[in-house]
Enzyme design. Structure first.
Site, PDB file in Angstrom:
ATOM      1  N   SER A  14       0.877  -1.178   0.000  1.00 54.67           N
ATOM      2  CA  SER A  14       0.000   0.000   0.000  1.00 54.67           C
ATOM      3  C   SER A  14       0.911   1.223   0.000  1.00 54.67           C
ATOM      4  CB  SER A  14      -0.929  -0.017   1.214  1.00 54.67           C
ATOM      5  OG  SER A  14      -0.179  -0.135   2.409  1.00 54.67           O
ATOM      6  N   GLU A  16       1.281   5.517   0.894  1.00 53.11           N
ATOM      7  CA  GLU A  16       0.739   6.681   1.596  1.00 53.11           C
ATOM      8  C   GLU A  16       1.108   7.973   0.863  1.00 53.11           C
ATOM      9  OE1 GLU A  16       0.714   6.574   5.877  1.00 53.11           O
ATOM     10  OE2 GLU A  16       1.339   8.672   5.958  1.00 53.11           O
ATOM     11  N   ASP A 108      -1.532  14.757  16.185  1.00 55.67           N
ATOM     12  CA  ASP A 108      -0.556  15.510  16.977  1.00 55.67           C
ATOM     13  C   ASP A 108      -1.212  16.768  17.529  1.00 55.67           C
ATOM     14  OD1 ASP A 108       1.818  13.986  16.818  1.00 55.67           O
ATOM     15  OD2 ASP A 108       1.997  14.551  14.703  1.00 55.67           O
TER      16      ASP A 108
HETATM   17  P1  FAD Z   1      -2.834   6.905  19.799  1.00 51.54           P
HETATM   18  O1  FAD Z   1      -2.850   5.568  19.142  1.00 51.54           O
HETATM   19  O2  FAD Z   1      -4.053   7.374  20.466  1.00 51.54           O
HETATM   20  O3  FAD Z   1      -1.622   6.938  20.795  1.00 51.54           O
HETATM   21  C1  FAD Z   1      -0.304   6.595  20.350  1.00 51.54           C
HETATM   22  C2  FAD Z   1       0.596   6.298  21.521  1.00 51.54           C
HETATM   23  O4  FAD Z   1       0.852   7.456  22.264  1.00 51.54           O
HETATM   24  C3  FAD Z   1      -0.010   5.305  22.430  1.00 51.54           C
HETATM   25  O5  FAD Z   1       0.748   4.147  22.371  1.00 51.54           O
HETATM   26  C4  FAD Z   1      -0.009   5.911  23.790  1.00 51.54           C
HETATM   27  O6  FAD Z   1       0.692   5.070  24.668  1.00 51.54           O
HETATM   28  C5  FAD Z   1       0.693   7.224  23.632  1.00 51.54           C
HETATM   29  N1  FAD Z   1      -0.094   8.319  24.121  1.00 51.54           N
HETATM   30  C6  FAD Z   1      -1.087   8.944  23.488  1.00 51.54           C
HETATM   31  N2  FAD Z   1      -1.575   9.949  24.217  1.00 51.54           N
HETATM   32  C7  FAD Z   1      -0.856   9.948  25.338  1.00 51.54           C
HETATM   33  C8  FAD Z   1      -0.888  10.729  26.488  1.00 51.54           C
HETATM   34  N3  FAD Z   1      -1.752  11.728  26.628  1.00 51.54           N
HETATM   35  N4  FAD Z   1      -0.003  10.432  27.484  1.00 51.54           N
HETATM   36  C9  FAD Z   1       0.884   9.412  27.350  1.00 51.54           C
HETATM   37  N5  FAD Z   1       0.958   8.640  26.258  1.00 51.54           N
HETATM   38  C10 FAD Z   1       0.091   8.895  25.283  1.00 51.54           C
HETATM   39  N6  FAD Z   1      -0.819  12.516  12.035  1.00 51.54           N
HETATM   40  C11 FAD Z   1      -1.659  13.386  11.431  1.00 51.54           C
HETATM   41  O7  FAD Z   1      -1.853  14.501  11.921  1.00 51.54           O
HETATM   42  N7  FAD Z   1      -2.323  13.061  10.266  1.00 51.54           N
HETATM   43  C12 FAD Z   1      -2.161  11.846   9.677  1.00 51.54           C
HETATM   44  O8  FAD Z   1      -2.752  11.571   8.642  1.00 51.54           O
HETATM   45  C13 FAD Z   1      -1.281  10.905  10.284  1.00 51.54           C
HETATM   46  N8  FAD Z   1      -1.093   9.659   9.766  1.00 51.54           N
HETATM   47  C14 FAD Z   1      -0.317   8.750  10.412  1.00 51.54           C
HETATM   48  C15 FAD Z   1      -0.203   7.459   9.879  1.00 51.54           C
HETATM   49  C16 FAD Z   1       0.585   6.502  10.516  1.00 51.54           C
HETATM   50  C17 FAD Z   1       0.682   5.114   9.920  1.00 51.54           C
HETATM   51  C18 FAD Z   1       1.287   6.835  11.710  1.00 51.54           C
HETATM   52  C19 FAD Z   1       2.155   5.818  12.385  1.00 51.54           C
HETATM   53  C20 FAD Z   1       1.166   8.113  12.254  1.00 51.54           C
HETATM   54  C21 FAD Z   1       0.370   9.080  11.623  1.00 51.54           C
HETATM   55  N9  FAD Z   1       0.207  10.367  12.142  1.00 51.54           N
HETATM   56  C22 FAD Z   1      -0.614  11.274  11.501  1.00 51.54           C
HETATM   57  C23 FAD Z   1       0.911  10.787  13.355  1.00 51.54           C
HETATM   58  C24 FAD Z   1       0.039  10.600  14.622  1.00 51.54           C
HETATM   59  O9  FAD Z   1      -1.109  11.418  14.523  1.00 51.54           O
HETATM   60  C25 FAD Z   1       0.843  11.003  15.830  1.00 51.54           C
HETATM   61  O10 FAD Z   1       1.891  10.105  16.053  1.00 51.54           O
HETATM   62  C26 FAD Z   1       0.049  11.256  17.107  1.00 51.54           C
HETATM   63  O11 FAD Z   1       0.882  11.879  18.058  1.00 51.54           O
HETATM   64  C27 FAD Z   1      -0.528  10.017  17.745  1.00 51.54           C
HETATM   65  O12 FAD Z   1      -1.676   9.591  17.084  1.00 51.54           O
HETATM   66  P2  FAD Z   1      -2.084   8.033  17.243  1.00 51.54           P
HETATM   67  O13 FAD Z   1      -3.331   7.784  16.516  1.00 51.54           O
HETATM   68  O14 FAD Z   1      -0.919   7.195  16.918  1.00 51.54           O
HETATM   69  O15 FAD Z   1      -2.378   8.040  18.812  1.00 51.54           O
END
Ligand code: FAD
Length: 299
Positions: A14, A16, A108
């Site tokens: 896939s 991105e 983020d």
């Molecule tokens: P979550 O899965 O909710 O959390 C990720 C990890 O962070 C968890 O393991 C948790 O332990 C830790 N965590 C989360 N919140 C806290 C907290 N408050 N305190 C302590 N630990 C915490 N970003 C964008 O803006 N747009 C995108 O399209 C985008 N695409 C992405 C695609 C992929 C495949 C990946 C890997 C990342 C992408 N990101 C994107 C980045 C992502 O949004 C950031 O890494 C963000 O900080 C975490 O989102 P998440 O969904 O991984 O969070």
């Protein structure tokens, strides 16, 4: 690097992409999408809100990817600065565009990476909550993020794996990882994932290196380390773009080949909206575009 057994379906792929921010980037995206379509990805995905963009560019790119380029397209979706009603509206807008696959993310902090994430008071707090909502709404395949080197905000790998488990338990179908360059790190992470009873596939995110200096600048913020062997591989090629591109294709193809040897058969490529390097990686691995594969079969 040459591939050992060139076949079209030795592994699944896939790609991105991110929404373009200028007319020039717009042209680059569509050229890349059309070029890479020839390698038959299972799906492509379009990021959402990353780098401070709004939802409109994602909608426009997703719409065109589906209706004009004809690719099975996942839209990323984050919870950043959105209340629940807004998030539901975005989900329904994406459904109306024909989206049937969402990469569900927390996102983020809008105040900048490295600052504390503050959820919208009436919004979803993290990706696990968003997954639950998408599952309840129905009709979507759901992918989520995973971090082989742990997310920078996670206390440790165990906390990270616990979050992935919650996302899987809430209905995620697969995880796509942050990019990494050390396959041992990925294998250790995968073992921890399996020990935690997580059954969904965890698909490695592969970042072919367009520019090592630039990569080093943002890898830290993503929680990805850049091992020193990469300095050695790219040394002396700063002013030799053609040779540098060849090294980049070899490095990524070697990483994928090694992961295949370790039993992985599905890869998510971070294309950076450019086709040539990702295409070179795939061809190093024996994965040919349709016209070359057909010519080979006819010969
Ligand atoms: P979550 O899965 O909710 O959390 C990720 C990890 O962070 C968890 O393991 C948790 O332990 C830790 N965590 C989360 N919140 C806290 C907290 N408050 N305190 C302590 N630990 C915490 N970003 C964008 O803006 N747009 C995108 O399209 C985008 N695409 C992405 C695609 C992929 C495949 C990946 C890997 C990342 C992408 N990101 C994107 C980045 C992502 O949004 C950031 O890494 C963000 O900080 C975490 O989102 P998440 O969904 O991984 O969070």
């Amino acid at each position: 690097m040459t591939s050992s057994a060139p076949t079209q379906d030795r592994f699944r792929i896939s790609f991105e992409f991110f929404p373009p921010k200028s007319a020039e980037m717009e042209g680059q995206l569509w050229e890349a999408a059309r070029d890479l379509k020839r390698y038959n990805p299972d799906f492509v995905s379009v990021t959402y809100g990353a780098g401070g963009t709004t939802k409109a560019p994602t909608f426009a790119a997703v719409d065109k990817m589906i209706s004009e380029v004809g690719l099975s397209t996942a839209s990323h979706l984050t919870c950043v600065d959105a209340d629940r009603q807004e998030t539901h509206q975005v989900i329904e807008d994406l459904r109306a565009l024909g989206v049937r696959h969402i990469v569900a993310l927390r996102g983020d902090p809008s105040s900048g990476i490295g600052t504390a994430y503050v959820p919208h008071p009436d919004g979803y707090a993290n990706a696990a909550e968003l997954v639950s909502v998408l599952k309840a709404d129905g009709g979507f395949e759901i992918s989520v993020s995973a971090y082989p080197e742990k997310h920078p905000e996670s206390a440790d790998v165990a906390a990270d794996v616990a979050m992935l488990k919650l996302k899987a338990d809430n209905g995620a179908d697969r995880a796509l990882t942050q990019f990494f360059f050390d396959n041992d790190v990925f294998e250790r992470y995968l073992n921890a994932v399996h020990r935690a009873g997580i059954k969904i596939p965890v698909i490695p995110g592969i970042m072919p290196i367009q520019n090592l200096t630039q990569l080093k600048r943002f890898a830290g913020r993503c929680g990805s380390s850049v091992p020193s062997f990469l300095d050695a591989r790219f040394a002396g090629y700063d002013d030799k773009p053609e040779e540098r591109a060849k090294v980049a294709a070899d490095v990524a193809a070697e990483q994928v080949e090694d992961l295949i040897r370790r039993g992985i058969h599905e890869f998510h490529f971070y294309t950076m909206n450019r086709a040539p390097l990702t295409a070179a990686v795939l061809e190093n691995l024996g994965r040919l575009p349709n016209e070359k594969a057909q010519a080979g079969a006819a010969a």
